[in-house]
Design a protein around this motif. Structure first.
Motif, PDB file in Angstrom:
ATOM      1  N   SER A  83       1.846  15.676 -12.385  1.00 42.93           N
ATOM      2  CA  SER A  83       0.705  16.466 -12.864  1.00 42.93           C
ATOM      3  C   SER A  83       0.859  17.936 -12.489  1.00 42.93           C
ATOM      4  CB  SER A  83      -0.595  15.895 -12.273  1.00 42.93           C
ATOM      5  OG  SER A  83      -1.704  16.682 -12.646  1.00 42.93           O
ATOM      6  N   SER A 143       0.826  -1.208   0.000  1.00 44.73           N
ATOM      7  CA  SER A 143       0.000   0.000   0.000  1.00 44.73           C
ATOM      8  C   SER A 143       0.858   1.256   0.000  1.00 44.73           C
ATOM      9  CB  SER A 143      -0.918  -0.008   1.226  1.00 44.73           C
ATOM     10  OG  SER A 143      -1.672   1.182   1.315  1.00 44.73           O
ATOM     11  N   THR A 154       3.860   1.532  -1.223  1.00 41.45           N
ATOM     12  CA  THR A 154       4.439   1.686  -2.561  1.00 41.45           C
ATOM     13  C   THR A 154       3.445   2.335  -3.508  1.00 41.45           C
ATOM     14  OG1 THR A 154       5.811  -0.281  -2.224  1.00 41.45           O
ATOM     15  CG2 THR A 154       5.487   0.453  -4.498  1.00 41.45           C
ATOM     16  N   ALA A 155       2.167   1.872  -3.412  1.00 42.66           N
ATOM     17  CA  ALA A 155       1.120   2.461  -4.257  1.00 42.66           C
ATOM     18  C   ALA A 155       0.918   3.942  -3.932  1.00 42.66           C
ATOM     19  CB  ALA A 155      -0.193   1.703  -4.076  1.00 42.66           C
ATOM     20  N   SER A 156       0.967   4.279  -2.630  1.00 39.37           N
ATOM     21  CA  SER A 156       0.803   5.679  -2.217  1.00 39.37           C
ATOM     22  C   SER A 156       1.934   6.539  -2.755  1.00 39.37           C
ATOM     23  CB  SER A 156       0.741   5.764  -0.694  1.00 39.37           C
ATOM     24  OG  SER A 156      -0.367   5.052  -0.187  1.00 39.37           O
ATOM     25  N   THR A 216       2.849  10.515  -9.262  1.00 40.07           N
ATOM     26  CA  THR A 216       1.962  10.891 -10.363  1.00 40.07           C
ATOM     27  C   THR A 216       1.401  12.300 -10.164  1.00 40.07           C
ATOM     28  OG1 THR A 216       1.332   8.568 -10.660  1.00 40.07           O
ATOM     29  CG2 THR A 216      -0.116  10.245 -11.631  1.00 40.07           C
ATOM     30  N   GLU A 217       0.999  12.595  -8.909  1.00 36.49           N
ATOM     31  CA  GLU A 217       0.452  13.925  -8.621  1.00 36.49           C
ATOM     32  C   GLU A 217       1.503  15.010  -8.808  1.00 36.49           C
ATOM     33  OE1 GLU A 217      -1.938  16.237  -5.022  1.00 36.49           O
ATOM     34  OE2 GLU A 217      -1.467  14.109  -4.848  1.00 36.49           O
ATOM     35  N   GLN A 223       3.681   5.932  -5.393  1.00 39.18           N
ATOM     36  CA  GLN A 223       3.485   6.079  -6.832  1.00 39.18           C
ATOM     37  C   GLN A 223       2.422   7.125  -7.129  1.00 39.18           C
ATOM     38  OE1 GLN A 223       5.304   4.679  -9.277  1.00 39.18           O
ATOM     39  NE2 GLN A 223       4.148   6.037 -10.618  1.00 39.18           N
ATOM     40  N   SER A 224       1.367   7.155  -6.276  1.00 45.17           N
ATOM     41  CA  SER A 224       0.315   8.151  -6.455  1.00 45.17           C
ATOM     42  C   SER A 224       0.868   9.559  -6.262  1.00 45.17           C
ATOM     43  CB  SER A 224      -0.822   7.879  -5.463  1.00 45.17           C
ATOM     44  OG  SER A 224      -1.810   8.882  -5.539  1.00 45.17           O
ATOM     45  N   VAL A 225       1.709   9.708  -5.240  1.00 45.48           N
ATOM     46  CA  VAL A 225       2.319  11.018  -4.987  1.00 45.48           C
ATOM     47  C   VAL A 225       3.192  11.436  -6.164  1.00 45.48           C
ATOM     48  CG1 VAL A 225       3.954  12.264  -3.536  1.00 45.48           C
ATOM     49  CG2 VAL A 225       2.235  10.801  -2.478  1.00 45.48           C
TER      50      VAL A 225
END
Length: 349
Positions: A233, A219, A221-223, A229-230, A225-227
């Motif tokens: 952006s 989880s 690692t996914a977080s 990506t943000e 990756q989300s950061v």
């Protein structure tokens, strides 16, 4: 040439090692282990050695062993504690030395308060290994280092390490370590058997805890990756805003330049028109000099009571009339000058 070497993929012999509860700091659980044997080839080929064994001489060990001090030990739960996970550090090395029996040893401590599950796992499996002689459950240490190597002159398929820099180590099952003669045994120093035995419920709880930890890491690692990506952006948005601002500034500058050019063109056109008018003779006539107001001869003499003389019609007669008045020469000269202007007499006449 420096190579990054990680010792793994081979068995090792269990050494006497204790993970002690004693210590003045609540978060420090001391450990001690043999890291590698000196003056003999490794039992397996470490990662980065191109399938060859490696050998570290005692002189090279003595020269570079201290580079391990301050480095961390990691453990890899996700790979079944059989590999390296440099991002999951649980312990630190604070002492490194070579023993008389030919081993490089390291001492340090695990952060026991921060990683109680790691401490419990090591004690549990080493307890099984000690009680039932299950060497596959014995924990060991697998070193990590950058090294300069060359082919050994006396042995084929062996690389002699000429210099190295220790970058850390991994706590893993002895079956997965590189040197058979080295170990990271995590054995409780207490003699009470209950300290190393666990009930099935405890084992299940520990396994559930390890599973939860793995899920948490996934989880996380996914977080991350989300950061990432943000952030990408946001960076893209900032780039777009900057481009828009630059375009607006450029447009404003262009509009100002256009206005200045129009004003200059208008002024040029006006000047060209004025020049054309001058060439065509269309300019306004030069204002005439205002007509001078002169005093008539009659007015000049009338104030002297000489009415008849004031009717003189020419300048010469007027001058004779003035002379007949016997006026002072200065006053007579003034009258004559005024009369001269009145009669329009030019110079020299």
């Amino acid at each position: 040439m420096l190579k990054t070497l990680k010792m793994s993929n081979s068995k090792m012999r269990v050494q006497d090692f204790k993970l002690s509860d004693a210590g003045s700091h609540p978060n420090k659980i001391p450990f001690k282990c043999a890291l590698f044997a000196v003056d003999q080839p490794s039992d397996g080929s470490p990662s980065g050695a191109d399938g060859k064994l490696i050998r570290i001489s005692s002189s090279v060990c003595d020269q570079y062993l201290q580079t391990f001090v301050g480095m961390a030990l990691n453990i890899d739960y996700t790979a079944g504690m059989a590999d390296h996970d440099p991002r999951f550090k649980v312990a630190v090395i604070d002492k490194a030395y070579r023993s008389m029996d030919g081993y490089a040893w390291i001492d340090g401590y695990i952060y026991g308060k921060d990683f109680p599950d790691v401490v419990a796992t090591i004690r549990y499996y080493n307890g099984l290994a000690a009680e039932y002689n299950w060497s596959e459950y014995q924990f060991g240490a697998s070193l990590e280092m950058e090294a300069s190597v060359q082919n050994a002159a006396d042995m084929e398929n062996v690389l002699d390490v000429m210099e190295f820099c220790g970058t850390g180590a991994a706590i893993l099952f002895a079956e997965a370590a590189a040197y058979k003669t080295t170990s990271f045994a995590a054995k409780n120093n207490k003699s009470n058997k209950e300290d190393v035995e666990m009930t099935p419920e405890q084992i299940k709880a520990m396994e559930d805890g390890m599973k939860l930890l793995q899920e948490s890491m996934t989880s996380m690692t996914a977080s991350v990756q989300s950061v990432v990506t943000e952030v990408v952006s946001i960076k893209s948005d900032l780039t777009s805003m900057k481009a828009a601002s630059t375009e607006a500034e450029q447009k404003t500058a262009e509009e100002q330049a256009a206005a200045d050019l129009k004003a200059a063109n208008d002024k040029t056109a006006a000047l060209e028109k004025e020049l054309a008018d001058l060439k065509a003779g269309k300019t306004s006539p030069t204002p005439q000099e205002p007509e001078r107001k002169t005093v008539s001869a009659a007015n000049l003499l009338s104030k002297y009571g000489k009415v008849e003389e004031s009717n003189s019609s020419d300048f010469s007669t007027f001058c004779a009339s003035v002379d007949a008045l016997n006026l002072p020469s200065g006053e007579s000269m003034v009258l004559k000058m005024k009369a001269k202007a009145s009669f329009g007499v030019k110079e020299g006449e």
